[in-house]
Design an enzyme around this catalytic site. Sequence first.
Site, PDB file in Angstrom:
ATOM      1  N   HIS A  64      27.283  -3.042  42.930  1.00 45.52           N
ATOM      2  CA  HIS A  64      27.339  -2.058  44.008  1.00 45.52           C
ATOM      3  C   HIS A  64      28.047  -0.756  43.609  1.00 45.52           C
ATOM      4  O   HIS A  64      27.578   0.337  43.932  1.00 45.52           O
ATOM      5  CB  HIS A  64      28.018  -2.680  45.235  1.00 45.52           C
ATOM      6  CG  HIS A  64      27.639  -2.025  46.517  1.00 45.52           C
ATOM      7  ND1 HIS A  64      27.646  -2.686  47.724  1.00 45.52           N
ATOM      8  CD2 HIS A  64      27.237  -0.768  46.812  1.00 45.52           C
ATOM      9  CE1 HIS A  64      27.264  -1.864  48.681  1.00 45.52           C
ATOM     10  NE2 HIS A  64      27.016  -0.689  48.154  1.00 45.52           N
ATOM     11  N   TYR A  95      28.149  -5.298  53.412  1.00 45.28           N
ATOM     12  CA  TYR A  95      27.629  -4.918  54.732  1.00 45.28           C
ATOM     13  C   TYR A  95      27.910  -5.999  55.778  1.00 45.28           C
ATOM     14  O   TYR A  95      27.781  -5.735  56.976  1.00 45.28           O
ATOM     15  CB  TYR A  95      26.118  -4.669  54.692  1.00 45.28           C
ATOM     16  CG  TYR A  95      25.643  -3.535  53.818  1.00 45.28           C
ATOM     17  CD1 TYR A  95      26.529  -2.670  53.175  1.00 45.28           C
ATOM     18  CD2 TYR A  95      24.275  -3.331  53.631  1.00 45.28           C
ATOM     19  CE1 TYR A  95      26.069  -1.651  52.359  1.00 45.28           C
ATOM     20  CE2 TYR A  95      23.803  -2.307  52.814  1.00 45.28           C
ATOM     21  CZ  TYR A  95      24.703  -1.468  52.184  1.00 45.28           C
ATOM     22  OH  TYR A  95      24.227  -0.472  51.375  1.00 45.28           O
TER      23      TYR A  95
END
Length: 268
Positions: A97, A39
């Site tokens: 992730h 991110y």
Amino acid sequence: MIVPQFGVGTFRLTGDTVIHSVKTALEVGYRAVDTAQIYANEAEVGQAIHESQVNRADIFLTTKIWTENYAADKLIPSLKDSLIKLRTDAVNLSLIHWPAPALGVNIPELMGHLLEAKKQGLTEYIGVSNFNIELTQQAIDSIGAEQIATNQIELSPYLQNERLATYLKQQNIDVTSYMTLAYGKVLNDPILSDIAAQHQASVAQVTLAWALQKGYAVIPSSTKPAHLMSNLKAQEIRLSQDEMQLIATLDRNGREVNPSELAPAWDL
């Protein structure tokens, strides 16, 4: 549950926007914050927490390890870098992730590295994200189900993922739902709108209430203080069995996130 049922997400939020969102969320009552290495906002999330009036000890902080850091010599150093950015000695939860089978990721090896990070005190809990049943089972076989706090998966009224969610519950692994509002697509749904009207609530509140009632954790994001406060009120809504069954009929395998090089073969 290990994972708090209500948190704030930071996907696609950067710079001052994410600082403001996280600070506001903490101000209005959120105590769980979700971020990720990819991110590119960990430093801003760390700044927001540091500048907030809430003690770090009262916040459940999650980050996710990105694929480029899966190698044995990269995972722990990358997590240490994340901790520096987040201004904390340890996060509460670290997730893999994506399983990235197309990249030839060795799940047992990867989970072993993540468990080592936990043993070193860099993270309180560990888990996975975007794993299907088969790959979650590989993770369980390698380090034990008791070591896996959650599988964070895309889950919404349009993508209910019942097979995977049921399997995770059987393994006593928390289900964390992301994209619960399906990028806003559910907000105009007539069935959800009718249910919302019955409760004098918004469709977003009803959708989040549905996920909470299913026993999932949710991490909606917003840049607007009014929406952050409104989302929290989903915790006060109790849907009837009939309403839950109506929402069950909306499932249409409507997946919003499916990167071919990272995603597994999804359970249908």
